[in-house]
Design a protein around this motif. Structure first.
Motif, short mmCIF file in Angstrom:
data_model
loop_
_atom_site.label_atom_id
_atom_site.label_comp_id
_atom_site.label_asym_id
_atom_site.label_seq_id
_atom_site.Cartn_x
_atom_site.Cartn_y
_atom_site.Cartn_z
N SER A 132 0.81 -1.22 0.00
CA SER A 132 0.00 0.00 0.00
C SER A 132 0.84 1.28 0.00
CB SER A 132 -0.92 0.01 1.23
OG SER A 132 -0.16 0.18 2.43
N PRO A 134 3.33 3.80 -1.72
CA PRO A 134 3.77 4.12 -3.08
C PRO A 134 5.28 4.28 -3.24
CG PRO A 134 2.72 6.02 -2.06
CD PRO A 134 2.49 4.86 -1.15
N THR A 135 6.00 4.61 -2.17
CA THR A 135 7.45 4.82 -2.29
C THR A 135 8.25 3.57 -1.94
OG1 THR A 135 7.63 5.67 -0.03
CG2 THR A 135 7.22 7.28 -1.79
N GLU A 137 9.23 -0.29 -3.00
CA GLU A 137 9.23 -1.34 -4.02
C GLU A 137 9.70 -2.64 -3.39
OE1 GLU A 137 11.09 -2.66 -8.36
OE2 GLU A 137 11.62 -0.71 -7.49
#
Length: 416
Positions: A132, A134-135, A137
């Motif tokens: 959840s 976004p920054t 990976e």
């Protein structure tokens, strides 16, 4: 320039991150979530476990408060059982034995010392939170090459990608490739013990009490799970542990019930038990330059006193505090050195205390047995001392702070 492997490979175009974390277990996942929530661009690298972890983790109050700040606790809480009391019984059958000692959370103003949670579903919850952010990976492959430069760290992956980062966090366990690549040595030791871990159902309610039987081979510790279920960490001689794993489940269930003196009634073991050899390890440094080590990449010791993941979470808290929020500038090249300085006292003191307790159980030397018995006797009879120890176990450093405040108040009254 140092490499984790002598092999050279042609890698694809590089992607840059603020922080790369190697190792996607509990410590690495928590570090990734903490840093990504601050807004840092983070890569969490490592394959998923091939075998589900059958162990459980007792998270103490300080760790739970941190999970709340990360927005994780509400998902974790339904899977946990609170620990409102810890009951220690000397079952060594030696000449010098200590009386039972009871630690109750209410004595230090808490509803519970902490909560016990199975590791496997805990990790699944963390993976959902990772997805959840976004920054963040998630890269489920192994890292194979590490280059530590003056400006950045380069990490080569098994799939041919090359990543760069300002900092690297090694959360890749006792055989840490990050630690080895950074030329950080370790001090290791072993115990003539293995830990058998399993979960079991029982006839009588545990009333949210953990009972720890101290035996000559090590602790036999029951920790509550939700409902009429508990987890068990049974420390034995390695050969005895192997024999325990081979027992039919009905025989093993009865053996555990007998060992527990039937305090929880009939016992039914769930699933297949697992066994882990007991060893200890501490890194000579916990950080260096652009490298920080957390969890079992930095420290490992027997599962005694619920110290393992709680100590690792304090590593994570320190990483997040040192890194802070993004500023648009490169993260400092001395972050690892500052991390080492910040974590040294806590890690060394906790490692030493667990080692001392475990060795005191194994020792047949009468003066050592006497000192251990006297110590537990003092804890049993001296409420203030027991309270001080409980506060220190929950919030490291609080005991020393409490003593300082008490001395300050005494000095103020005398000089007023």
């Amino acid at each position: 320039m140092r490499r984790a492997t002598a092999a050279k490979r042609v890698l694809s175009a590089m992607e840059h991150y603020d922080i790369v974390i190697i190792g996607a277990g509990l410590a690495g996942s928590l570090a990734a979530i903490a840093l990504a929530r601050e807004g840092h661009r983070v890569a969490l690298i490592g394959p998923r476990p091939a075998i589900a972890d059958g162990r459980t983790t007792a998270l103490m109050d300080q760790s739970i408060e941190y999970l709340k700040t990360l927005g994780i606790w509400d998902d974790v809480a339904p899977l946990t059982a609170p620990l409102v009391a810890i009951h220690i019984i000397d079952a060594t059958k030696r000449l010098l034995r200590a009386p039972p000692v009871n630690f109750r959370a209410a004595e230090v103003g808490l509803e519970a010392f902490g909560h016990n949670i199975p590791n496997a579903p805990f990790l699944e919850i963390l993976e959902k939170h990772e997805a959840s952010l976004p920054t963040l990976e998630r890269v489920p492959v192994a890292a194979t090459v590490f280059d530590f430069g003056e400006v950045e760290v380069r990490v080569g992956l098994e799939d041919g990608r090359m990543l760069t980062a300002d900092l690297i966090v090694g959360a890749d366990g006792r055989r840490s490739a990050v630690r080895e690549a950074a030329d950080i040595e370790t001090f290791t030791w072993s115990y003539p013990q293995a830990a058998v871990v399993l979960n079991f159902a029982h006839e009588l309610p545990h009333q949210e009490v953990s009972t720890e039987f101290h035996t000559v081979s090590g602790p036999f510790t029951q920790v509550p799970l939700p409902g009429d279920r508990s987890s068990l960490v049974w420390v034995q001689k390695p050969r005895d542990a192997e024999e325990t794993l081979q027992l039919p489940l009905d025989v093993l269930s009865r053996t555990i019930e007998d060992r527990m003196q039937s305090i929880l009634g009939k016992v039914t073991v769930e699933g297949k038990p697992q066994s882990f050899p007991l060893t200890g390890m501490t890194a000579r440094r916990f950080g260096k330059g652009r490298v920080m080590l957390v969890g079992e990449a930095a420290h490992a010791f027997p599962p005694i006193g619920a110290q393992g993941l709680n100590l690792s979470l304090r590593d994570v808290m320190t990483v997040a505090e040192l890194v802070g929020s993004p500023t648009g500038r490169r993260l400092p090249a001395d972050t690892g050195d500052r991390f080492d300085s910040r974590r040294r006292i806590d890690i060394v003191s906790r490692t030493a205390s667990v080692d001392l307790l475990n060795r005191s159980l194994l020792s047949s030397f009468l003066p050592v047995q006497a000192m251990r018995a006297v110590g537990l006797q003092l804890l049993s009879s001296a409420g203030p001392l027991r309270g001080l120890l409980m506060r220190e176990g929950i919030h490291p450093g609080s005991a020393l702070q409490s003593i300082k405040e008490s001395l300050r108040e005494t000095f103020t009254r005398k000089t007023a």
